[in-house]
Motif scaffolding. Structure first.
Motif, PDB file in Angstrom:
ATOM      1  N   ALA A 177       0.790  -1.259   0.061  1.00  0.00           N
ATOM      2  CA  ALA A 177       0.031  -0.051   0.285  1.00  0.00           C
ATOM      3  C   ALA A 177       0.919   1.100   0.032  1.00  0.00           C
ATOM      4  N   GLY A 178       0.339   2.347  -0.494  1.00  0.00           N
ATOM      5  CA  GLY A 178       1.261   3.600  -0.493  1.00  0.00           C
ATOM      6  C   GLY A 178       0.296   4.850  -0.677  1.00  0.00           C
ATOM      7  N   CYS A 222      -3.405   1.364   8.306  1.00  0.00           N
ATOM      8  CA  CYS A 222      -4.324   0.485   8.650  1.00  0.00           C
ATOM      9  C   CYS A 222      -3.762  -0.947   8.243  1.00  0.00           C
ATOM     10  N   LEU A 223      -3.233  -1.697   9.226  1.00  0.00           N
ATOM     11  CA  LEU A 223      -2.558  -2.879   8.940  1.00  0.00           C
ATOM     12  C   LEU A 223      -3.275  -3.984   9.634  1.00  0.00           C
ATOM     13  N   GLY A 224      -4.183  -4.975   9.157  1.00  0.00           N
ATOM     14  CA  GLY A 224      -4.708  -5.938   9.884  1.00  0.00           C
ATOM     15  C   GLY A 224      -5.571  -5.465  10.884  1.00  0.00           C
ATOM     16  N   TRP A 237       7.141 -12.484   9.035  1.00  0.00           N
ATOM     17  CA  TRP A 237       7.187 -11.553   8.265  1.00  0.00           C
ATOM     18  C   TRP A 237       7.198 -10.212   9.203  1.00  0.00           C
ATOM     19  N   THR A 238       7.940  -9.280   8.759  1.00  0.00           N
ATOM     20  CA  THR A 238       7.819  -8.093   9.564  1.00  0.00           C
ATOM     21  C   THR A 238       7.512  -6.919   8.656  1.00  0.00           C
ATOM     22  N   GLU A 239       6.370  -6.260   9.436  1.00  0.00           N
ATOM     23  CA  GLU A 239       5.649  -5.376   8.561  1.00  0.00           C
ATOM     24  C   GLU A 239       6.191  -3.971   8.835  1.00  0.00           C
ATOM     25  N   LEU A 240       6.673  -3.250   7.600  1.00  0.00           N
ATOM     26  CA  LEU A 240       7.267  -1.671   7.805  1.00  0.00           C
ATOM     27  C   LEU A 240       6.574  -1.009   7.233  1.00  0.00           C
ATOM     28  N   ALA A 241       6.557   0.589   7.652  1.00  0.00           N
ATOM     29  CA  ALA A 241       6.313   1.583   6.583  1.00  0.00           C
ATOM     30  C   ALA A 241       7.501   2.320   6.447  1.00  0.00           C
ATOM     31  N   GLN A 242       7.627   2.853   5.279  1.00  0.00           N
ATOM     32  CA  GLN A 242       8.935   3.655   4.809  1.00  0.00           C
ATOM     33  C   GLN A 242       8.509   4.790   4.264  1.00  0.00           C
ATOM     34  N   LEU A 243       9.178   5.733   4.415  1.00  0.00           N
ATOM     35  CA  LEU A 243       9.024   6.952   3.889  1.00  0.00           C
ATOM     36  C   LEU A 243      10.156   7.512   2.778  1.00  0.00           C
ATOM     37  N   HIS A 267      -6.061  -6.467   4.889  1.00  0.00           N
ATOM     38  CA  HIS A 267      -6.284  -5.157   5.211  1.00  0.00           C
ATOM     39  C   HIS A 267      -5.489  -4.246   5.446  1.00  0.00           C
ATOM     40  N   ARG A 268      -4.882  -3.493   4.460  1.00  0.00           N
ATOM     41  CA  ARG A 268      -3.702  -2.604   4.235  1.00  0.00           C
ATOM     42  C   ARG A 268      -3.902  -1.183   3.655  1.00  0.00           C
ATOM     43  N   PHE A 269      -3.802  -0.224   4.312  1.00  0.00           N
ATOM     44  CA  PHE A 269      -3.944   1.037   3.871  1.00  0.00           C
ATOM     45  C   PHE A 269      -3.144   2.039   4.522  1.00  0.00           C
ATOM     46  N   VAL A 270      -2.727   2.994   3.662  1.00  0.00           N
ATOM     47  CA  VAL A 270      -1.703   3.914   3.967  1.00  0.00           C
ATOM     48  C   VAL A 270      -1.890   5.346   3.421  1.00  0.00           C
TER      49      VAL A 270
END
Length: 166
Positions: free
Chosen positions: A44-45, A120-122, A72-78, A105-108
């Motif tokens: 998502a992005g 929103c992640l899971g 798995w590791t879930e990350l946010a990246q800028l 369910h993944r929204f950014v």
């Protein structure tokens, strides 16, 4: 006497002369659209309101040998996508937190002023700083595990439960 078709041709000729579009040689060259690569197969992005940055959510598979199930590791990246530079990264959920790579369910989204990012992640919503992805707040959601309804078929005495896991 001018025909209706002649009027439309004349009107187009006037528009072409006024705008400088007198023919294929005189038409302004269309700008070449530039594309930018987003790393890590984002799930998502969203682009910042000032169009300088992009925030993405990525899933990174942990590379422990022989570990099943995969973690798995879930990350946010800028990213400063124009210069292809990672500005900030934050871990949203680690491999020991039961992260489900297949979760849908993944929204950014950036906020309208770009000061915050909402992910929103899971079963969680994360509110992060729009500058460095620092954690502002984590909100747990209660998501029903199963959504079902009963369907009675006309003229039949049977009932069927329909639905699927969230």
């Amino acid at each position: 006497m001018t025909t209706r078709g002649g009027r439309s041709v004349r009107a187009l000729a006037v528009v072409a002369i006024v705008t400088g579009l007198t023919g294929p040689a005189g038409w302004a060259q269309q700008r070449q659209l530039k594309s930018y690569e987003l790393h890590g197969a984002p799930r998502a992005g969203d682009m910042s309101p000032d169009e300088k940055f992009v925030v993405i959510q990525v899933s990174r598979k942990e590379t422990a040998e022989g570990v099943t199930p995969r973690k798995w590791t879930e990350l946010a990246q800028l990213w400063d996508f124009r210069s292809d530079r990672l500005v900030a990264e934050t871990i949203l959920a680690g491999p020991d937190e039961g992260s489900d790579w297949a979760a849908g369910h993944r929204f950014v989204r950036f906020t309208a002023d770009g000061k915050m990012v909402v992910v929103c992640l899971g079963e969680n919503v994360y509110v992060l700083s729009g500058e460095d992805l620092g954690m502002i707040r984590k909100i747990g959601l209660e998501i029903p595990r199963e959504k079902t309804s009963t369907l009675r078929l006309a003229g039949r005495s049977e009932e069927r439960r329909v639905g699927k896991e969230c």
